[in-house]
Design a protein around this motif. Structure first.
Motif, PDB file in Angstrom:
ATOM      1  N   UNK A  58       0.845  -1.186   0.000  1.00 39.82           N
ATOM      2  CA  UNK A  58       0.000   0.000   0.000  1.00 39.82           C
ATOM      3  C   UNK A  58       0.878   1.233   0.000  1.00 39.82           C
ATOM      4  N   UNK A  59       0.391   2.304  -0.650  1.00 41.88           N
ATOM      5  CA  UNK A  59       1.121   3.572  -0.680  1.00 41.88           C
ATOM      6  C   UNK A  59       0.738   4.411   0.523  1.00 41.88           C
ATOM      7  N   UNK A  60       1.729   4.979   1.192  1.00 38.57           N
ATOM      8  CA  UNK A  60       1.514   5.846   2.342  1.00 38.57           C
ATOM      9  C   UNK A  60       2.311   7.125   2.114  1.00 38.57           C
ATOM     10  N   UNK A  61       1.657   8.272   2.370  1.00 40.93           N
ATOM     11  CA  UNK A  61       2.325   9.563   2.218  1.00 40.93           C
ATOM     12  C   UNK A  61       2.252  10.305   3.539  1.00 40.93           C
ATOM     13  N   UNK A 120       0.698  14.866   8.913  1.00 40.46           N
ATOM     14  CA  UNK A 120      -0.542  14.164   8.574  1.00 40.46           C
ATOM     15  C   UNK A 120      -0.170  12.941   7.748  1.00 40.46           C
ATOM     16  N   UNK A 121      -0.596  11.768   8.220  1.00 41.25           N
ATOM     17  CA  UNK A 121      -0.327  10.491   7.542  1.00 41.25           C
ATOM     18  C   UNK A 121      -1.533  10.184   6.651  1.00 41.25           C
ATOM     19  N   UNK A 122      -1.286   9.830   5.371  1.00 39.31           N
ATOM     20  CA  UNK A 122      -2.366   9.682   4.397  1.00 39.31           C
ATOM     21  C   UNK A 122      -2.191   8.370   3.624  1.00 39.31           C
ATOM     22  N   UNK A 123      -3.298   7.647   3.462  1.00 39.14           N
ATOM     23  CA  UNK A 123      -3.340   6.504   2.544  1.00 39.14           C
ATOM     24  C   UNK A 123      -4.673   6.557   1.812  1.00 39.14           C
ATOM     25  N   UNK A 124      -4.631   6.235   0.525  1.00 41.25           N
ATOM     26  CA  UNK A 124      -5.837   6.339  -0.296  1.00 41.25           C
ATOM     27  C   UNK A 124      -6.124   5.016  -0.990  1.00 41.25           C
ATOM     28  N   UNK A 125      -7.410   4.837  -1.398  1.00 43.20           N
ATOM     29  CA  UNK A 125      -7.817   3.642  -2.128  1.00 43.20           C
ATOM     30  C   UNK A 125      -8.934   4.008  -3.093  1.00 43.20           C
ATOM     31  N   UNK A 126      -8.922   3.388  -4.250  1.00 41.17           N
ATOM     32  CA  UNK A 126     -10.020   3.489  -5.218  1.00 41.17           C
ATOM     33  C   UNK A 126     -10.672   2.118  -5.315  1.00 41.17           C
ATOM     34  N   UNK A 127     -11.992   1.971  -5.356  1.00 42.91           N
ATOM     35  CA  UNK A 127     -12.988   3.031  -5.302  1.00 42.91           C
ATOM     36  C   UNK A 127     -13.959   2.732  -4.182  1.00 42.91           C
ATOM     37  N   UNK A 128     -14.784   3.719  -3.841  1.00 39.98           N
ATOM     38  CA  UNK A 128     -15.967   3.402  -3.063  1.00 39.98           C
ATOM     39  C   UNK A 128     -16.989   2.739  -3.992  1.00 39.98           C
ATOM     40  N   UNK A 129     -18.034   2.144  -3.396  1.00 41.11           N
ATOM     41  CA  UNK A 129     -19.049   1.466  -4.201  1.00 41.11           C
ATOM     42  C   UNK A 129     -19.927   2.485  -4.923  1.00 41.11           C
ATOM     43  N   UNK A 130     -20.736   2.005  -5.904  1.00 37.84           N
ATOM     44  CA  UNK A 130     -21.551   2.884  -6.741  1.00 37.84           C
ATOM     45  C   UNK A 130     -22.968   3.069  -6.223  1.00 37.84           C
ATOM     46  N   UNK A 131     -23.300   2.517  -5.050  1.00 35.59           N
ATOM     47  CA  UNK A 131     -24.700   2.560  -4.614  1.00 35.59           C
ATOM     48  C   UNK A 131     -24.862   3.224  -3.256  1.00 35.59           C
ATOM     49  N   UNK A 210      -7.017   2.512 -10.843  1.00 38.61           N
ATOM     50  CA  UNK A 210      -7.435   1.452  -9.946  1.00 38.61           C
ATOM     51  C   UNK A 210      -6.411   1.218  -8.850  1.00 38.61           C
ATOM     52  N   UNK A 211      -6.763   0.329  -7.925  1.00 37.20           N
ATOM     53  CA  UNK A 211      -5.854  -0.013  -6.852  1.00 37.20           C
ATOM     54  C   UNK A 211      -5.682   1.122  -5.875  1.00 37.20           C
ATOM     55  N   UNK A 212      -4.485   1.240  -5.300  1.00 37.34           N
ATOM     56  CA  UNK A 212      -4.202   2.264  -4.300  1.00 37.34           C
ATOM     57  C   UNK A 212      -3.432   3.398  -4.958  1.00 37.34           C
ATOM     58  N   UNK A 213      -4.005   4.575  -5.059  1.00 41.27           N
ATOM     59  CA  UNK A 213      -3.295   5.692  -5.680  1.00 41.27           C
ATOM     60  C   UNK A 213      -2.258   6.280  -4.728  1.00 41.27           C
ATOM     61  N   UNK A 214      -1.385   7.108  -5.273  1.00 48.19           N
ATOM     62  CA  UNK A 214      -0.412   7.838  -4.472  1.00 48.19           C
ATOM     63  C   UNK A 214      -1.031   9.170  -4.112  1.00 48.19           C
ATOM     64  N   UNK A 215      -1.191   9.441  -2.805  1.00 46.64           N
ATOM     65  CA  UNK A 215      -1.917  10.628  -2.354  1.00 46.64           C
ATOM     66  C   UNK A 215      -1.136  11.886  -2.654  1.00 46.64           C
ATOM     67  N   UNK A 216      -1.847  12.898  -3.110  1.00 49.00           N
ATOM     68  CA  UNK A 216      -1.288  14.227  -3.205  1.00 49.00           C
ATOM     69  C   UNK A 216      -1.473  14.957  -1.887  1.00 49.00           C
ATOM     70  N   UNK A 217      -0.973  16.197  -1.795  1.00 53.11           N
ATOM     71  CA  UNK A 217      -1.063  16.920  -0.517  1.00 53.11           C
ATOM     72  C   UNK A 217      -2.494  17.333  -0.213  1.00 53.11           C
ATOM     73  N   UNK A 218      -2.833  17.483   1.094  1.00 51.76           N
ATOM     74  CA  UNK A 218      -4.154  18.010   1.458  1.00 51.76           C
ATOM     75  C   UNK A 218      -4.254  19.475   1.034  1.00 51.76           C
ATOM     76  N   UNK A 219      -5.480  20.047   1.042  1.00 49.92           N
ATOM     77  CA  UNK A 219      -6.752  19.472   1.520  1.00 49.92           C
ATOM     78  C   UNK A 219      -7.371  18.530   0.485  1.00 49.92           C
ATOM     79  N   UNK A 220      -8.358  17.717   0.967  1.00 51.78           N
ATOM     80  CA  UNK A 220      -9.014  16.748   0.102  1.00 51.78           C
ATOM     81  C   UNK A 220     -10.492  17.104  -0.002  1.00 51.78           C
ATOM     82  N   UNK A 221     -11.061  16.813  -1.182  1.00 51.48           N
ATOM     83  CA  UNK A 221     -12.466  17.145  -1.433  1.00 51.48           C
ATOM     84  C   UNK A 221     -13.380  16.134  -0.765  1.00 51.48           C
TER      85      UNK A 221
END
Length: 861
Positions: A58-61, A120-131, A210-221
């Motif tokens: 997993x990518x951690x920033x 601030x420790x950040x890890x991201x994942x794609x995607x949430x579900x569609x429903x 797809x998968x785990x993206x590499x997080x950019x700097x905050x703030x996040x939407x």
């Protein structure tokens, strides 16, 4: 007690097995050379039935908490997974959901220098579900961002040596739709910091793929909340979180999947030093709980003393209900075992309502709530000033008969509120329809709401009576506008009342007037065009010819505003520009077109030409499947009959018709006198039903025995010969015979209402004997057509009661009082062997005497 249900799961869509939640937390382990070592844990949740794998690595920033500068990027391996599953579902739950999760854990150490800003420790994942039910419809590819904060020395002198708050709530819980829910987001802090909880934004990723993206700097939407849900009301306005305990309680929303994020603030020495987050996607199912679930209070506060008591749980596991109502002195005044009883209270007051379900059984439960009975409270409010970015005013207009109004709470549909104020203001930053809800409480405990939709605009609305009109010199016209605010009109040319909503103008040339409306700092502009003419233009259609009695629409070209046609007696709408008229004779129509005080006249002639004369002749009735000739008449020059397929020549006036049943024939004719339309006339050819004549069955009588004939099938009858009959022209004559006869054959003619005829025959044998029955002594049922059936012949008999045949063993082989069809020598389809059989007969002769006879006969094969 009530089992509170909450379910975390994924979607039903293609990506139903994506990550359904996550969190990051850490512990401070050591310090050396101004480097602080942290043991960091990342937890990801996934439906345990999924075939999907956790990302590995997993990518951690890690970013600066203040400047958002990138400090470090890490790629950490998956340390392990474990499955947790709820296996002890309560028997008091109907349709319990499957609660099972696979949890992926990433654990690693990292050293960070102490800094004023913190991290601030950040890890991201794609995607949430569609429903997800609390996001806008149609969203796609929304990821998830999980974070944890390490405070710097600016937040607290010992901030870098912080241990993060860690959520310790049980994730194996479920929630049933529209049932009370309770879920703990309680966290533990090893440093003893004060913790404060709140709902907060769920964050998207800042990249795709797809998968785990590499997080950019905050703030996040934030994710795109919708359908009436927000970050602070992710489960609706009926669910809240306790800021001190992290306990989520309230009435669960409808079935669906909802993203929920809880923030916990770490407070040290009165200052917030860090915020930790847990992000979950909560699935709410259609299960139900056998529970006593009552509202916070029953209200009889409007216009009735009657309440319907209702349990908010509709579980099918509820077998019995026991309701009680007690007054303020704890006297029992009402009981019921009904599911939803009604009760009319004797007077105002506060009563206590208790419900016990399944008393003495499995899944028993009870609840108590007050009933406030103070009719006469009516919530209401007024609103004014609807300009965007400026205060909209709200004024309470509620009334109460008993007690004072003591509290007010406002919901302005965009997270704004004005609690405990009867009159308030709210500024909207966007236009559109806003649903405003005011909740009011009186000192007796009555709570009620008033709801109203208001439209927030960027311009005050102007309603114009018209936007262009026409006048004729020297007329004047009153302009009319409507709205709330101050009006002003321009240009100031031949206008009176320019500062009102309804000025009067009389320009001498075409002029556009503009109206300006100012209200609450908002302005709006509209206009009206005054077309000016010095006469009325009018041109009518040319003279025309129509068929006599037809309707025609008259037409004209004009700029007139009003019209008057004459003669009005045969004008169907005399004030219309294009009226419909009907006339039998030549008529001159006149029209007056008017604009104010100006008018112009014109006329046109409508000539009438009669339709061609056509007569298809009188209606005709014919015998069954016979033909007839039609006789038409017309002064037209072209004519034809239809339907044509049953006519020998449809283009003649006198065709031969051979219909297959009742048929309506239409004669159509055209002429050349000026009426282009055809005339029609019809003739109905009715075919009589087929005659089915019946003279009766052949029979036998004895001399002097009266014989009653009963003919059927017609309306008139004729017998030939009429020998020995009481009448030869009726259907039911009586025959009386004085001499024996080997057979008199009568012919019966049967006539219908139009004298169509058919015939039938009957033969009468006359015996010179006393009433008797003649039975043969043998028969040969061999299929040769001769003597194949054994039957009797009755003469002089009024009726036969029975005719029976027995075999030599006394077994009944045939029993039928009628002479036909007779016995064919079989029993149940099986041929009987040759032998002797006995027959017996009983009857009544025509004189009323009983007749008995028996004998033997031989069956010969």
């Amino acid at each position: 007690m009530l089992l509170l249900l909450l379910l975390l799961t994924g979607s039903l869509y293609v990506r139903a097995d994506h990550i359904t939640g996550g969190e990051i937390y850490y512990t401070y382990t050591s310090l050396g050379n101004n480097l602080y070592r942290y043991h960091i844990t990342i937890k990801m949740f996934m439906d345990c039935r999924s075939d999907r794998r956790f990302e590995n690595p997993a990518n951690v920033s890690i970013f600066s908490r203040q400047s958002h500068a990138l400090i470090r990027r890490l790629r950490e391996n998956l340390d392990g997974t474990n499955i947790i599953e709820l296996t002890n579902q309560s028997p008091c739950i109907t349709n319990p959901p499957d609660v099972c999760y696979r949890i992926g854990t990433y654990e690693f150490d990292t050293d960070l220098a102490g800094s004023p800003d913190g991290y601030i420790i950040v890890s991201q994942v794609n995607y949430r579900i569609y429903t997800l039910s609390n996001l806008i419809s149609g969203y796609r590819e929304v990821g998830a961002t999980y974070t944890a904060e390490i405070p710097g020395t600016d937040a607290a002198a010992d901030g870098p040596a912080n241990n993060s708050a860690k959520f310790i709530g049980d994730d194996l819980v479920t929630v049933c739709a529209e049932h009370p829910m309770s879920y703990s987001f309680e966290a533990k802090d090893e440093d003893g910091d004060q913790l404060r909880y709140s709902f907060c934004e769920a964050w998207q990723t800042d990249g795709g793929g797809g998968g785990t993206p590499v997080a950019g700097p905050p703030p996040y939407d934030a994710v795109p909340y919708g359908n009436g849900y927000t970050a602070t009301t992710p489960l609706g306005k009926s669910v809240s979180i306790d800021a001190a305990t992290g306990l989520i309680t309230g009435l669960a929303p409808a079935e669906g999947v909802y993203v929920v994020t809880v923030c916990v603030e770490e407070i040290r020495n009165g200052h917030v030093i860090a915020t930790q987050r847990k992000d979950l996607q909560i699935k709410i199912t259609s299960c139900s709980i056998a529970a006593a679930v009552l509202p916070i209070g029953f209200m009889a506060c409007r216009n009735s003393f009657t309440l319907m008591l209702k349990n908010n749980s509709q579980s099918p596991l509820i077998r019995t209900y026991n309701w009680e109502i007690r007054d303020k002195d704890d006297n029992l005044i009402f009981t019921s075992t009904a599911v939803q009883p009604n009760y009319t209270f004797p007077s105002i007051g506060t009563y206590m309502v208790k419900l016990v379900i399944n008393r003495g059984q499995l899944c028993r439960d009870s609840a108590t709530t007050p009933a406030y009975v103070y009719p006469g409270m009516f919530p209401a409010f007024e609103a004014s000033d609807f300009c965007v970015s400026r205060p909209t005013k709200f004024e309470d207009r509620s009334t109460t008969r008993y007690g004072r109004l003591v509290s007010w709470s406002w919901d302005f549909a965009d997270a704004g509120s004005g609690a405990d104020q009867p009159n308030t203001e709210h500024t909207y930053n966007s236009t559109g329809t806003k649903q405003v809800v005011m909740t009011v409480t009186n000192e007796n405990g009555c709570v009620d709401t008033a709801m109203r939709n208001i439209s927030i605009i960027n311009k005050p609305p102007i309603a114009m009576a018209f936007r262009d009109t026409l006048i004729c010199i020297p007329d004047a016209v009153q302009l009319r506008a409507a709205g709330s605010g101050v009006f002003s009109w321009s240009p100031n040319i031949r206008i009176t009342g320019a500062g009102t909503a309804t000025p009067t103008v009389n320009p001498v040339s075409t002029t556009k007037y503009y109206v300006n409306l100012a209200s609450g700092g908002c302005t709006n502009t509209d206009s009206v065009l005054i077309n000016v003419v010095d006469h009325v233009s009018l041109r009518v259609m040319p003279d025309t010819t129509i068929c006599q009695g037809d309707t025609i629409r008259l037409r004209l070209q004009s700029d007139g505003l009003k019209y008057a046609w004459s003669p009005s007696a045969n004008v169907l709408d005399a004030g219309a520009a294009f009226p419909r008229v009907v006339t039998q004779t030549r008529t001159t129509y006149q029209v007056v077109a008017t604009i104010g005080s100006c008018n112009t006249r014109a006329s046109l002639d409508v000539l009438t030409v009669p339709y061609p004369i056509v007569n298809a002749g009188p209606d005709i009735s014919i015998c069954y499947l016979t033909q007839t000739q039609l006789h038409g008449n017309t002064d037209g020059i072209r004519f034809s009959w239809s339907p044509s397929f049953t006519l020998d020549d449809p283009l003649t006036l006198h065709p031969i018709a051979k219909p297959f049943g009742n048929t309506m024939y239409v004669l159509r004719a055209n002429d050349d006198k000026g009426c282009p339309k055809p005339s029609f006339d019809t003739v109905m050819v009715t075919m009589m039903p087929r005659i089915i004549p019946f003279a009766g069955n052949d029979t036998s009588v004895v001399v002097h025995q009266p014989l009653q004939f009963n003919a059927k099938g017609g309306t008139r009858y004729e017998w030939t010969p009429s020998t020995d009959l009481s009448s030869g022209i009726i259907g039911n004559p009586v025959g009386t015979y004085s001499l024996p006869s080997s057979g008199i054959r009568y012919k019966l003619r049967v006539y219908d209402a139009i004298n169509c005829v058919d015939s039938a025959y009957v033969t009468v044998k006359v015996f010179d004997a006393v009433p008797s029955v003649f039975v043969p002594n043998a028969f040969t049922p061999n299929g040769d057509g001769k003597n194949d059936v054994f039957r009797y012949i009755a003469a002089g008999m009024k009726s036969i009661e029975f005719f029976r045949i027995y075999n030599r063993y006394g077994q009944l082989v045939y029993n039928n009082p009628n002479p036909t069809p007779g016995w064919d020598g079989n029993i149940g389809g099986a041929p009987q062997p040759s032998g002797t059989f006995v027959w017996m007969l009983k009857g009544i002769d025509y004189r009323g005497n009983t007749y008995l006879a028996k004998g033997a006969m031989v069956l010969i094969r």
